[in-house]
Design a protein around this motif. Structure first.
Motif, PDB file in Angstrom:
ATOM      1  N   ARG A  25      46.553  -4.988  -6.457  1.00 21.89           N
ATOM      2  CA  ARG A  25      45.330  -5.716  -6.842  1.00 21.89           C
ATOM      3  C   ARG A  25      45.708  -7.058  -7.462  1.00 21.89           C
ATOM      4  NH1 ARG A  25      40.463  -2.648  -7.520  1.00 21.89           N
ATOM      5  NH2 ARG A  25      39.679  -4.531  -8.504  1.00 21.89           N
ATOM      6  N   TYR A  72      49.756  -9.921  -9.852  1.00 17.85           N
ATOM      7  CA  TYR A  72      50.471  -9.169  -8.803  1.00 17.85           C
ATOM      8  C   TYR A  72      51.784  -9.872  -8.435  1.00 17.85           C
ATOM      9  CZ  TYR A  72      51.666  -7.478  -4.142  1.00 17.85           C
ATOM     10  OH  TYR A  72      52.349  -6.990  -3.050  1.00 17.85           O
ATOM     11  N   ILE A 120      52.105 -10.981   4.682  1.00 17.93           N
ATOM     12  CA  ILE A 120      50.787 -10.322   4.632  1.00 17.93           C
ATOM     13  C   ILE A 120      50.792  -9.193   5.666  1.00 17.93           C
ATOM     14  CG2 ILE A 120      48.311 -10.659   4.945  1.00 17.93           C
ATOM     15  CD1 ILE A 120      48.821 -13.675   4.299  1.00 17.93           C
ATOM     16  N   ASN A 159      43.087   0.412   5.514  1.00 16.24           N
ATOM     17  CA  ASN A 159      42.546  -0.097   4.249  1.00 16.24           C
ATOM     18  C   ASN A 159      42.091  -1.558   4.350  1.00 16.24           C
ATOM     19  OD1 ASN A 159      44.559  -1.938   3.488  1.00 16.24           O
ATOM     20  ND2 ASN A 159      45.678  -0.438   2.302  1.00 16.24           N
ATOM     21  N   ILE A 160      41.331  -1.954   3.343  1.00 11.93           N
ATOM     22  CA  ILE A 160      40.654  -3.262   3.465  1.00 11.93           C
ATOM     23  C   ILE A 160      41.437  -4.401   2.818  1.00 11.93           C
ATOM     24  CG2 ILE A 160      38.343  -2.277   3.636  1.00 11.93           C
ATOM     25  CD1 ILE A 160      38.001  -3.198   0.651  1.00 11.93           C
ATOM     26  N   ILE A 179      38.129  -9.545   7.978  1.00  7.92           N
ATOM     27  CA  ILE A 179      37.747  -9.339   9.381  1.00  7.92           C
ATOM     28  C   ILE A 179      36.414  -8.569   9.418  1.00  7.92           C
ATOM     29  CG2 ILE A 179      38.361  -8.100  11.511  1.00  7.92           C
ATOM     30  CD1 ILE A 179      41.267  -8.907  11.006  1.00  7.92           C
ATOM     31  N   ALA A 213      32.180 -18.860  12.281  1.00  4.97           N
ATOM     32  CA  ALA A 213      33.229 -19.307  11.351  1.00  4.97           C
ATOM     33  C   ALA A 213      33.114 -20.787  11.065  1.00  4.97           C
ATOM     34  CB  ALA A 213      34.596 -19.016  11.937  1.00  4.97           C
ATOM     35  N   LEU A 252      41.629 -14.856  -2.474  1.00  7.26           N
ATOM     36  CA  LEU A 252      42.527 -14.978  -1.318  1.00  7.26           C
ATOM     37  C   LEU A 252      42.763 -16.440  -0.937  1.00  7.26           C
ATOM     38  CD1 LEU A 252      41.230 -12.052   0.949  1.00  7.26           C
ATOM     39  CD2 LEU A 252      43.077 -11.995  -0.696  1.00  7.26           C
ATOM     40  N   PHE A 277      46.096 -18.201  -0.745  1.00  3.92           N
ATOM     41  CA  PHE A 277      47.034 -17.839   0.319  1.00  3.92           C
ATOM     42  C   PHE A 277      46.652 -18.407   1.688  1.00  3.92           C
ATOM     43  CE2 PHE A 277      47.182 -14.638  -2.991  1.00  3.92           C
ATOM     44  CZ  PHE A 277      48.539 -14.596  -3.272  1.00  3.92           C
TER      45      PHE A 277
END
Ligand SMILES: CCCCCCCCCCCCCCCCCCCCCCCCCCCC(=O)SCCNC(=O)CCNC(=O)[C@H](O)C(C)(C)COP(=O)(O)OP(=O)(O)OC[C@H]1O[C@@H](n2cnc3c(N)ncnc32)[C@H](O)[C@@H]1OP(=O)(O)O
Ligand SMILES: NC(=O)C1=CN([C@@H]2O[C@H](COP(=O)(O)OP(=O)(O)OC[C@H]3O[C@@H](n4cnc5c(N)ncnc54)[C@H](OP(=O)(O)O)[C@@H]3O)[C@@H](O)[C@H]2O)C=CC1
Length: 515
Positions: free
Chosen positions: A116, A204, A231, A246-247, A254, A340, A391, A394
Motif C-alpha cells: 500500500r 512503500y 510494475i 488483484n487490483i 484498467i 481516454a 499513481l 509513476f
C-alpha cells in the motif's frame, strides 16, 4: 532436462507472501516444473474469516492451479501452511513449527510485504523492514539453507533517474528507524514521515529501500540475492495468458477505464510504462534461486526485472491498446463509454476531474436519490481519484534500470532453461500482451462471462445515445437561456433558422425539377 527444475527437486522451500499475487504464481510454477520437490512451507495468517486451510484450499481450487492439479493431483500434500503473522514477534510461529522450519528449509523466497502506498510508516517499517530482519535472523539459524531470495521493487530508489543493480544507502540507518519507532507515538511519526521519506513519493518505496539495506547488513555468510521487479502485471504466457487476481498497479485502472469511471488522467503519454508480467518475474526469481545456491556469488547480487531498457512501451501506447480492446471486448454494465484523455497539465487535470469525473457522479447520485436508492457514485469517484493521484508519480516519469546481472544470468542458462524459465522480455509483443491482460481482467478478476459481450455492446450503444441526448438537451437549454438574454444571440439564431429554411426550400425545388 532443465537444470533449474532438477535443482528444486527434493527441496524444502519456504515462501512468505504465498497468498499474494506474486506468491501464488511462484508456487504454481514450482509445482508444475518440479513436482518432485519435497515440501513448500508457506507462512500464512487467517484472513477475512478464513482459516489457513480454507485459504490454501481456495488457492488450489482457483483457475491458476488447474494445470498443476492435472499434473500433480497430490499437490495439497506438498503444501504445509504454517500460522504466521509477520507483524508479531517471531511471527507468532509455534515452537514445533519453528523447529521444523529451522531444521528443514533449503531455500527461502521472501515475497511478503505491504504494497500500500498510503500505509503508515510504523506499519510499513514493521512489515517491509523489521519482518525482513527477523526472517534473516531465522535464516541464519538454518543449517540446510542454500539461498535466500528477497523480493524488493525497482522503485525502491525511484528518487534516482538512473538505477544500477546495487544497494543504495539511505540517509538514516534502518536500525535507528526501527528503534525510534518503538518509543515515538503515532502523531510524531506522522509528522516526521515526510522528512524521512524525503524525495520518495510514499512509505512503500522508502521502506522497501530500508529493507534492502537490512538484507545487506544482515546477510552474514548466507547466499542472498535481491530481485527488483518494476510494475508487475498479468501473466504473459504461463500457466495461461492474462491471469490476474488483484487490483493493484495497472489492473485497477484498467477496470476503472473499462467501466467508464476513469476517462481522463494526468499521465505523460511518452513516459515509459515499465510493466513486467508476473510469470517473467517468477521465472527470473527461480533462476536466481538456482544460481545463488549453486554458484554462490561472493556478494549479494541485485537483479532488475524490468522491461523499459530492453523492450520499451509507453503509457500512451498502453492506454490506446487498452481502449482498443474494450471496443472489441467491453466490460459489463459500464457507467459511461470508455474514453481516454491524457493531460500533463495540472489545471486541465482539475478541469477534467470536475467535468468528466465528479459532475457525472453527482448527477448519477441525484438520479439514485430520485429513484429512492442510496447514492454511492460520488464516494466511489473520490476514492478512485485519490488512488489515481497516488499513481500519478509513476506515470509521469521514466527511469533507466541497468540489467547487467539479469543479462549475465540469462547467458548462464542452458537453452532448455532459457525456454522453461524464460525471462527475456525482448520477446514480449506488447499489443498482444495488453489485449490478453484486459481480457484476463474481465475473466479472472471481474469474473464476467464472455457470453455477455453482445449485451455489453448493446449497453454501450444505449450509453452513447443517452450521451447524445443529454448533450443535445444541454445545448438547447444553454441556447434558450442565451437567446432570452442577448439580442445578438437572437439575431444569430434567426439568421441560422432562415438560412436552413432557404437551403431546404432550394433542395426541395431542385429535387422537384429533376423529377
Ligand atoms: C494500463 C493502462 C490503463 C489504461 C487506462 C486507459 C484509459 C484511462 C484513461 C486514461 C489513460 C491512463 C493511461 C495510463 C494508465 C496508467 C496505469 C498505470 C498504473 C501504474 C501503477 C504504478 C505503480 C507502480 C508502483 C511500483 C510497483 C510496486 O512495487 S508496488 C505494487 C503495487 N502496489 C499498488 O499498486 C498499491 C496501490 N494501492 C494502494 O496503495 C491502496 O489500495 C490505495 C491507497 C490506492 C487505495 O486505498 P483505499 O483505502 O482507498 O482502498 P482499499 O481499502 O485499499 O480498497 C478499496 C476496495 O478494493 C478492495 N481491494 C483493495 N486492494 C485489492 C486487491 N489487491 N485486490 C482485490 N481487491 C482489493 C478492497 O477490499 C476494498 O473493497 P471493499 O472493502 O469492498 O470496499
Ligand atoms: N505488485 C507489484 O506491482 C510489485 C510487487 N513487488 C514486490 O513483490 C512482492 C509481492 O507483491 P504482491 O504479490 O504484488 O503483493 P500482495 O499484496 O499481492 O501480497 C502480499 C503478501 O504479503 C502477505 N502479508 C502481508 N502482511 C502480512 C502479515 N502481517 N503476515 C503474513 N503475511 C503478510 C500477504 O498475505 P495476506 O494474503 O494474508 O494479506 C500476501 O501474501 C512484494 O515484496 C512487493 O513489494 C515489487 C514490484 C512490483
Amino acid at each position: 532436462m532443465s537444470m533449474i527444475a532438477a535443482f528444486y527437486g527434493g527441496k524444502s522451500i519456504l515462501i512468505t507472501g504465498a497468498t499474494g499475487f506474486l506468491g501464488k504464481v511462484l508456487m504454481e510454477k514450482l509445482f508444475r516444473t518440479s513436482p518432485d520437490l519435497k515440501v513448500i512451507y508457506i507462512l500464512v495468517r487467517p484472513k477475512a474469516g478464513q482459516t489457513l486451510q480454507q485459504r490454501v484450499f481456495q488457492i488450489l481450487n482457483s483457475k491458476l492451479f488447474e494445470k498443476v492439479k492435472e499434473l500433480c493431483p497430490n499437490v495439497h500434500e506438498k503444501i504445509r501452511a504454517i500460522y504466521a503473522d509477520l507483524n508479531q514477534n517471531d511471527f507468532g510461529i509455534s515452537k514445533e513449527d519453528m523447529q521444523e522450519l529451522l531444521s528443514c528449509t533449503n531455500i527461502i523466497f521472501h515475497c511478503a510485504a505491504t504494497v500500500r502506498f498510503d500505509d503508515t510508516l510504523r506499519h510499513a517499517v514493521q512489515l517491509n523492514v523489521t519482518a525482513t530482519q527477523q526472517l534473516l535472523l531465522m535464516a541464519s539459524q538454518m543449517p540446510k539453507l542454500e539461498a535466500f531470495i528477497h523480493i524488493s521493487t525497482a522503485f525502491s530508489n525511484c528518487n534516482l533517474k538512473h538505477i544500477d543493480e546495487v544497494i543504495y544507502p539511505c540517509p538514516v540507518e534502518p536500525k535507528k528507524i526501527i528503534d525510534s519507532l518503538e518509543w515515538l507515538d503515532d502523531a510524531i511519526i506522522d509528522e516526521i514521515t515526510p522528512k524521512l521519506i524525503g524525495d520518495r513519493p510514499n512509505t512503500y518505496t522508502y521502506t522497501k529501500a530500508l529493507g534492502e539495506m537490512v538484507v545487506q547488513q544482515e546477510s552474514g555468510n548466507m547466499n542472498i540475492a535481491i530481485i527488483r521487479p518494476s510494475i508487475v502485471g498479468a501473466t504473459w504466457q504461463e500457466p495461461f495468458p492474462g491471469w490476474v487476481d488483484n487490483i493493484n498497479g495497472p489492473s485497477g485502472l484498467i477496470i476503472a477505464a473499462g467501466k467508464g469511471f476513469l476517462r481522463a488522467i494526468k499521465a505523460t503519454p511518452m513516459a515509459v510504462a515499465d510493466v513486467i508480467p508476473v510469470d517473467t518475474v517468477v521465472n527470473l526469481t527461480l533462476a536466481v534461486g538456482w544460481y545463488t545456491a549453486v554458484h554462490r556469488p561472493k556478494s549479494t547480487l541485485v537483479y532488475h526485472c524490468t522491461s523499459g531498457n530492453l523492450n520499451p512501451c509507453n503509457w500512451g501506447k498502453m492506454g490506446f491498446q487498452v481502449l482498443a480492446t474494450f471496443e472489441k471486448i467491453p466490460l459489463e454494465r459500464a457507467f459511461r463509454r470508455p474514453y481516454a484523455n491524457f493531460t500533463t497539465n495540472n489545471f486541465t487535470t482539475q478541469y477534467r476531474n470536475a467535468v468528466s469525473h465528479r459532475a457525472p457522479a453527482i448527477i448519477y447520485d441525484f438520479y439514485l436519490r430520485l429513484t429512492g436508492r442510496k447514492p454511492r457514485m460520488t464516494k466511489l469517484m473520490n476514492r478512485l481519484l485519490r488512488t489515481v493521484s497516488m499513481l500519478e508519480y509513476f506515470i509521469n516519469r521514466s527511469w533507466e534500470w541497468s540489467t547487467y546481472n539479469t543479462e549475465m544470468l540469462m547467458s548462464e542458462l542452458s537453452p532448455e532453461d532459457q525456454r522453461v524459465f524464460n525471462f527475456d522480455v525482448r520477446q514480449l509483443n506488447w499489443l498482444e500482451y495488453i489485449e490478453n491482460y484486459v481480457l484476463g481482467v474481465k475473466k479472472y478478476l471481474l469474473k464476467e462471462d464472455m457470453a455477455g459481450i453482445p449485451e455489453a455492446k448493446q449497453h454501450l450503444k444505449r450509453l452513447r445515445n443517452i450521451h447524445y441526448l443529454f448533450n443535445t438537451a444541454l445545448f438547447l437549454i444553454a441556447w434558450r437561456l442565451l437567446i432570452a438574454r442577448s439580442q445578438m444571440a437572437r439575431n444569430v439564431w434567426f439568421f441560422i433558422v432562415s438560412f436552413c429554411y432557404k437551403f431546404l426550400s432550394y433542395f426541395r425545388a431542385s429535387s422537384t425539377l429533376k423529377v
